[in-house]
Design a protein around this motif. Structure first.
Motif, mmCIF file in Angstrom:
data_model
loop_
_atom_site.group_PDB
_atom_site.id
_atom_site.type_symbol
_atom_site.label_atom_id
_atom_site.label_comp_id
_atom_site.label_asym_id
_atom_site.label_seq_id
_atom_site.Cartn_x
_atom_site.Cartn_y
_atom_site.Cartn_z
ATOM 1 N N TYR A 56 0.636 -1.403 0.155
ATOM 2 C CA TYR A 56 0.250 0.182 0.020
ATOM 3 C C TYR A 56 0.710 1.189 0.183
ATOM 4 O O TYR A 56 0.408 2.309 -0.813
ATOM 5 N N SER A 57 2.116 1.390 0.551
ATOM 6 C CA SER A 57 3.002 2.562 1.167
ATOM 7 C C SER A 57 3.879 2.560 -0.383
ATOM 8 O O SER A 57 4.002 3.542 -0.658
ATOM 9 N N GLN A 58 4.343 1.255 -0.982
ATOM 10 C CA GLN A 58 5.336 1.434 -2.177
ATOM 11 C C GLN A 58 3.724 2.252 -3.607
ATOM 12 O O GLN A 58 4.652 3.210 -3.571
ATOM 13 N N ALA A 59 2.788 2.135 -3.131
ATOM 14 C CA ALA A 59 1.352 2.252 -4.101
ATOM 15 C C ALA A 59 1.673 3.796 -3.924
ATOM 16 O O ALA A 59 1.759 5.309 -5.236
ATOM 17 N N TRP A 60 1.267 4.169 -3.369
ATOM 18 C CA TRP A 60 1.016 5.696 -2.834
ATOM 19 C C TRP A 60 2.260 6.531 -3.368
ATOM 20 O O TRP A 60 1.916 7.169 -3.706
ATOM 21 N N GLU A 70 -0.209 1.233 -15.079
ATOM 22 C CA GLU A 70 -1.045 0.573 -14.363
ATOM 23 C C GLU A 70 0.122 0.198 -12.776
ATOM 24 O O GLU A 70 0.839 -0.621 -12.909
ATOM 25 N N ILE A 71 -1.088 0.033 -11.852
ATOM 26 C CA ILE A 71 -0.016 -0.312 -10.587
ATOM 27 C C ILE A 71 -1.057 -1.937 -10.137
ATOM 28 O O ILE A 71 -1.914 -1.436 -10.059
ATOM 29 N N THR A 88 -5.421 4.051 -2.410
ATOM 30 C CA THR A 88 -3.729 4.108 -2.015
ATOM 31 C C THR A 88 -3.385 4.187 -3.212
ATOM 32 O O THR A 88 -1.525 4.144 -3.628
ATOM 33 N N GLY A 89 -3.795 3.703 -4.813
ATOM 34 C CA GLY A 89 -3.430 3.872 -5.829
ATOM 35 C C GLY A 89 -3.616 3.007 -7.004
ATOM 36 O O GLY A 89 -2.833 2.806 -7.707
ATOM 37 N N GLY A 121 -5.530 11.651 -6.617
ATOM 38 C CA GLY A 121 -6.219 12.738 -6.315
ATOM 39 C C GLY A 121 -7.598 13.724 -5.727
ATOM 40 O O GLY A 121 -8.239 14.443 -6.049
ATOM 41 N N GLY A 122 -8.181 12.466 -5.470
ATOM 42 C CA GLY A 122 -9.570 12.804 -4.603
ATOM 43 C C GLY A 122 -9.278 14.065 -3.719
ATOM 44 O O GLY A 122 -8.405 13.349 -2.759
ATOM 45 N N ARG A 123 -10.014 14.649 -3.180
ATOM 46 C CA ARG A 123 -9.703 15.867 -2.594
ATOM 47 C C ARG A 123 -10.390 15.493 -1.191
ATOM 48 O O ARG A 123 -11.603 15.120 -1.218
#
Length: 130
Positions: A56-60, A70-71, A88-89, A121-123
């Motif tokens: 999760y942290s890697q994707a972020w 693509e991830i 998380t991306g 990019g979600g606010r």
């Protein structure tokens, strides 16, 4: 507004995709901060077991660095993880063989909105217009 879902792949669909030089698989203990992002079109991040969430942290981090490809989540991916993966991306996930793709897709309809922002990019809700 319902959050967008990620692409759900079964093990059979994943096997049919094949691999090539545009696909890079990263172990969950590898630092992605120095990874060159100009070559791969797909970065696969590994979940060796359900309780290990380092991917999760890697994707972020990859999304924060500007990776627009693509991830893909691979390994022990359960339907319970999909919402956090999306936030998380991750853009796709290969489900573990015992997981039902129909149940997986329903996960994205559970919440209409989130209070926090996300990696894509979600606010944050408090920054949105009332």
């Amino acid at each position: 507004m319902t959050p967008r879902s990620i692409r759900i792949l079964t093990a059979q669909e994943y096997a049919a995709l094949g691999t090539g030089p545009e696909v890079v698989r990263i172990a969950n203990d590898q630092d992605v901060e120095g990874l060159p992002l100009d070559g791969p079109q797909v970065i696969e991040l590994d979940f060796p077991k359900f309780t290990d969430g380092r991917a999760y942290s890697q994707a972020w981090a990859l999304r924060r660095r500007g990776f627009a490809g693509e991830i893909r989540a691979v390994g022990a991916v359960l339907v319970d993880q999909l919402l956090l993966m999306q936030r998380t991306g991750f853009s796709s996930a290969v489900l573990r063989a015992d997981q039902d793709p129909a149940i997986a897709q329903r996960q994205f309809a559970r919440f209409a909105a989130f209070y926090q922002g996300d990696a894509t990019g979600g606010r944050p809700r408090f920054r949105s217009a009332a």
